[in-house]
Write a protein that holds these residues in place. Structure first.
Motif, PDB file in Angstrom:
ATOM      1  N   ILE A  25       0.847  -1.185   0.000  1.00 58.99           N
ATOM      2  CA  ILE A  25       0.000   0.000   0.000  1.00 58.99           C
ATOM      3  C   ILE A  25       0.886   1.240   0.000  1.00 58.99           C
ATOM      4  CG2 ILE A  25      -1.815   1.265   1.202  1.00 58.99           C
ATOM      5  CD1 ILE A  25      -2.696  -1.354   2.462  1.00 58.99           C
ATOM      6  N   LEU A  26       0.684   2.128  -0.954  1.00 55.54           N
ATOM      7  CA  LEU A  26       1.518   3.325  -1.059  1.00 55.54           C
ATOM      8  C   LEU A  26       1.177   4.325   0.033  1.00 55.54           C
ATOM      9  CD1 LEU A  26       1.520   3.980  -4.912  1.00 55.54           C
ATOM     10  CD2 LEU A  26       3.006   2.495  -3.557  1.00 55.54           C
ATOM     11  N   ASN A  27       2.158   5.121   0.404  1.00 53.07           N
ATOM     12  CA  ASN A  27       1.893   6.157   1.402  1.00 53.07           C
ATOM     13  C   ASN A  27       1.150   7.326   0.763  1.00 53.07           C
ATOM     14  OD1 ASN A  27       3.817   7.830   0.080  1.00 53.07           O
ATOM     15  ND2 ASN A  27       5.473   7.027   1.334  1.00 53.07           N
ATOM     16  N   GLY A  28       0.720   8.249   1.604  1.00 48.47           N
ATOM     17  CA  GLY A  28      -0.082   9.363   1.110  1.00 48.47           C
ATOM     18  C   GLY A  28       0.655  10.247   0.133  1.00 48.47           C
ATOM     19  N   LYS A  29       1.950  10.453   0.350  1.00 50.81           N
ATOM     20  CA  LYS A  29       2.725  11.330  -0.528  1.00 50.81           C
ATOM     21  C   LYS A  29       2.786  10.791  -1.948  1.00 50.81           C
ATOM     22  CE  LYS A  29       7.305  13.469  -0.881  1.00 50.81           C
ATOM     23  NZ  LYS A  29       8.658  13.575  -0.262  1.00 50.81           N
ATOM     24  N   ASP A  30       3.158   9.518  -2.103  1.00 57.31           N
ATOM     25  CA  ASP A  30       3.231   8.921  -3.440  1.00 57.31           C
ATOM     26  C   ASP A  30       1.851   8.782  -4.065  1.00 57.31           C
ATOM     27  OD1 ASP A  30       5.987   8.730  -3.360  1.00 57.31           O
ATOM     28  OD2 ASP A  30       5.977   6.718  -2.509  1.00 57.31           O
ATOM     29  N   SER A  31       0.868   8.417  -3.252  1.00 55.06           N
ATOM     30  CA  SER A  31      -0.493   8.264  -3.757  1.00 55.06           C
ATOM     31  C   SER A  31      -1.028   9.587  -4.283  1.00 55.06           C
ATOM     32  CB  SER A  31      -1.417   7.726  -2.661  1.00 55.06           C
ATOM     33  OG  SER A  31      -1.016   6.444  -2.228  1.00 55.06           O
ATOM     34  N   LEU A  32      -0.748  10.666  -3.570  1.00 55.76           N
ATOM     35  CA  LEU A  32      -1.245  11.982  -3.968  1.00 55.76           C
ATOM     36  C   LEU A  32      -0.718  12.385  -5.334  1.00 55.76           C
ATOM     37  CD1 LEU A  32      -2.848  14.505  -3.241  1.00 55.76           C
ATOM     38  CD2 LEU A  32      -0.820  15.376  -2.066  1.00 55.76           C
ATOM     39  N   VAL A  33       0.574  12.130  -5.579  1.00 55.87           N
ATOM     40  CA  VAL A  33       1.171  12.475  -6.876  1.00 55.87           C
ATOM     41  C   VAL A  33       0.473  11.710  -8.004  1.00 55.87           C
ATOM     42  CG1 VAL A  33       3.267  12.362  -8.270  1.00 55.87           C
ATOM     43  CG2 VAL A  33       3.392  13.063  -5.877  1.00 55.87           C
ATOM     44  N   ILE A  34       0.266  10.407  -7.789  1.00 58.20           N
ATOM     45  CA  ILE A  34      -0.359   9.568  -8.817  1.00 58.20           C
ATOM     46  C   ILE A  34      -1.800   9.996  -9.059  1.00 58.20           C
ATOM     47  CG2 ILE A  34      -1.126   7.218  -9.315  1.00 58.20           C
ATOM     48  CD1 ILE A  34       1.362   6.245  -7.813  1.00 58.20           C
ATOM     49  N   LEU A  35      -2.527  10.272  -8.001  1.00 59.55           N
ATOM     50  CA  LEU A  35      -3.934  10.648  -8.134  1.00 59.55           C
ATOM     51  C   LEU A  35      -4.088  12.002  -8.812  1.00 59.55           C
ATOM     52  CD1 LEU A  35      -5.244   9.437  -4.660  1.00 59.55           C
ATOM     53  CD2 LEU A  35      -5.528   8.318  -6.878  1.00 59.55           C
ATOM     54  N   GLN A  36      -3.191  12.930  -8.504  1.00 57.12           N
ATOM     55  CA  GLN A  36      -3.252  14.238  -9.156  1.00 57.12           C
ATOM     56  C   GLN A  36      -2.955  14.118 -10.653  1.00 57.12           C
ATOM     57  OE1 GLN A  36      -0.734  16.427  -6.070  1.00 57.12           O
ATOM     58  NE2 GLN A  36      -2.111  18.028  -6.765  1.00 57.12           N
ATOM     59  N   GLU A  37      -2.003  13.258 -11.005  1.00 55.08           N
ATOM     60  CA  GLU A  37      -1.703  13.069 -12.428  1.00 55.08           C
ATOM     61  C   GLU A  37      -2.855  12.380 -13.140  1.00 55.08           C
ATOM     62  OE1 GLU A  37       2.008  11.071 -12.521  1.00 55.08           O
ATOM     63  OE2 GLU A  37       3.179  12.862 -12.042  1.00 55.08           O
ATOM     64  N   ALA A  38      -3.583  11.506 -12.429  1.00 54.46           N
ATOM     65  CA  ALA A  38      -4.763  10.879 -13.017  1.00 54.46           C
ATOM     66  C   ALA A  38      -5.826  11.918 -13.339  1.00 54.46           C
ATOM     67  CB  ALA A  38      -5.322   9.822 -12.066  1.00 54.46           C
ATOM     68  N   MET A  39      -5.926  12.955 -12.518  1.00 60.76           N
ATOM     69  CA  MET A  39      -6.895  14.016 -12.781  1.00 60.76           C
ATOM     70  C   MET A  39      -6.578  14.777 -14.057  1.00 60.76           C
ATOM     71  SD  MET A  39      -7.568  15.647  -9.003  1.00 60.76           S
ATOM     72  CE  MET A  39      -7.975  14.591  -7.595  1.00 60.76           C
ATOM     73  N   GLU A  40      -5.291  14.826 -14.401  1.00 64.23           N
ATOM     74  CA  GLU A  40      -4.871  15.564 -15.594  1.00 64.23           C
ATOM     75  C   GLU A  40      -4.808  14.677 -16.840  1.00 64.23           C
ATOM     76  OE1 GLU A  40      -4.486  18.762 -15.511  1.00 64.23           O
ATOM     77  OE2 GLU A  40      -4.705  18.947 -13.328  1.00 64.23           O
ATOM     78  N   SER A  41      -5.114  13.402 -16.708  1.00 61.90           N
ATOM     79  CA  SER A  41      -4.950  12.468 -17.824  1.00 61.90           C
ATOM     80  C   SER A  41      -6.105  12.565 -18.809  1.00 61.90           C
ATOM     81  CB  SER A  41      -4.848  11.037 -17.290  1.00 61.90           C
ATOM     82  OG  SER A  41      -6.046  10.671 -16.634  1.00 61.90           O
ATOM     83  N   GLU A  42      -5.958  11.868 -19.929  1.00 64.28           N
ATOM     84  CA  GLU A  42      -7.001  11.842 -20.952  1.00 64.28           C
ATOM     85  C   GLU A  42      -8.227  11.093 -20.448  1.00 64.28           C
ATOM     86  OE1 GLU A  42      -5.455  10.098 -24.458  1.00 64.28           O
ATOM     87  OE2 GLU A  42      -3.923  11.629 -24.794  1.00 64.28           O
ATOM     88  N   ARG A  43      -9.365  11.413 -21.045  1.00 63.96           N
ATOM     89  CA  ARG A  43     -10.610  10.741 -20.711  1.00 63.96           C
ATOM     90  C   ARG A  43     -11.069   9.899 -21.898  1.00 63.96           C
ATOM     91  NH1 ARG A  43      -8.978  13.001 -16.619  1.00 63.96           N
ATOM     92  NH2 ARG A  43     -10.324  13.809 -14.948  1.00 63.96           N
ATOM     93  N   GLY A  44     -11.793   8.822 -21.603  1.00 70.61           N
ATOM     94  CA  GLY A  44     -12.281   7.935 -22.661  1.00 70.61           C
ATOM     95  C   GLY A  44     -13.507   7.175 -22.201  1.00 70.61           C
ATOM     96  N   LYS A  45     -13.872   6.157 -22.963  1.00 69.10           N
ATOM     97  CA  LYS A  45     -15.055   5.368 -22.639  1.00 69.10           C
ATOM     98  C   LYS A  45     -14.741   4.327 -21.576  1.00 69.10           C
ATOM     99  CE  LYS A  45     -17.268   5.816 -27.178  1.00 69.10           C
ATOM    100  NZ  LYS A  45     -17.826   5.071 -28.346  1.00 69.10           N
TER     101      LYS A  45
END
Length: 328
Positions: A257-277
């Motif tokens: 399980i990732l810590n909050g710091k690493d998880s936050l970076v990944i989740l924020q980048e997911a918000m900026e990623s492309e969207r699809g079906k």
């Protein structure tokens, strides 16, 4: 004949708003807004998108969530465009931002669970992101306290196979993560379960939803992680199905399980990623599990080879020592 042609601009705007646009769902309303500048203007009213968001995700009715969405560039329309489609985040930028700014004080989660299109659980949850506890501890967001349960209108059949198939077919979940600082949101959950497991001891069912994200730790750009949401359900046969746990965490390919710091970076980048079906979450999850199994096998083989090397080295040293002692 050409003089009798009627265009959409000839229809009174109130008729379009009241009798047409209010009957459309989000994707259809988004398509309608691109048909003409006139429809775009009418379709951009925040009231329309607020009603669509509230009906799709009842948790957005929460005052804090509503106020946060209202601060988005286009209000509820921006939020819907972020949260409704699936995101594609299987690779990371060449120079990712590994250190998000300290101004991000919290993340807001809007969670809704439906069964046969009926709402059985809805909640808004705030997670602070600046304390050392969040930054360096394994990130796990729990929505229910220990021994807290939520009653649902669903009848618990008690039969394992029937209940498993029923939950897999009819239970859907939405976990929308909102960044109030950068005015972005992302739906982290697969719409349908990727697995339903029955706990032999407690009799509970663990319904898992998952999305696969890019990890790229220690320079390994093939690294993936899974963001998993688990809904634990149980109950007595013939009684109401109870929701006992709703939790979210991010795991790497080793199951850590990732810590909050690493998880936050990944989740924020997911918000900026492309969207699809949507629709390929389960296939990606199964591919992730296969990659995890292959990694585990390779790790075991590597450890066995190291054990053999260490054993051979120890035997060689032992023989060399006694040879020296006996032959000197």
């Amino acid at each position: 004949m050409a003089g009798n042609t009627t265009s959409i601009t000839d229809v009174h705007p109130d008729i379009i708003r009241t009798h047409i646009l209010t009957r459309l769902d989000g994707p259809t309303l988004a398509s309608t807004s691109s048909a003409s500048s006139h429809l775009h203007s009418l379709s951009s009213e925040d009231k329309l998108w607020r009603e669509i968001c509230n009906s799709t995700w009842p948790s957005t009715i929460d005052p804090l969530v509503r106020a946060t969405i209202s601060s988005f560039p286009s209000g509820h329309r921006s939020f819907f465009c972020d949260a409704f489609p699936a995101f594609r985040h299987l690779s990371r930028p060449s120079q990712p931002n590994r250190h998000p700014g300290p101004s991000i004080l919290e993340l807001i989660s809007a969670i809704d669970v439906h069964y046969k299109n009926k709402l059985v659980f809805s909640q808004a949850h705030v997670t602070e992101t600046v304390t050392g506890w969040f930054q360096f501890s394994p990130l796990r967001v729990d929505l229910l306290d220990y021994k807290e349960t939520v009653q649902t209108p669903v009848k618990f059949s008690g039969d394992e196979e029937t209940c498993r198939a029923d939950l897999e077919e009819h239970m859907s979940l939405s976990w929308i993560l909102i960044d109030p600082t950068n005015k972005r949101a992302v739906n982290l959950s697969s719409l349908r379960p990727v697995s339903v497991l029955h706990h032999w001891l407690t009799g509970d069912f663990q319904v898992r939803y998952a999305t696969i994200l890019a990890g790229d730790f220690n320079g390994d750009r093939s690294e993936l992680v899974q963001c998993s949401v688990v809904v634990t359900c149980g109950g007595e046969e013939g009684g109401e199905l109870q929701v006992k746990e709703v939790s979210m965490q991010v795991e790497d390919m080793d199951g850590k399980i990732l810590n909050g710091k690493d998880s936050l970076v990944i989740l924020q980048e997911a918000m900026e990623s492309e969207r699809g079906k949507r629709g390929q979450e389960r296939e990606r999850y199964e591919e992730f599990l296969e990659m995890r199994r292959e990694r585990r096998v390779k790790k075991q083989r590597r450890e066995r080879r190291l054990d053999m090397v260490f054993t051979a080295t120890a035997i060689s040293i032992f023989l060399a020592f006694w040879s020296f002692v006996l032959l000197r």
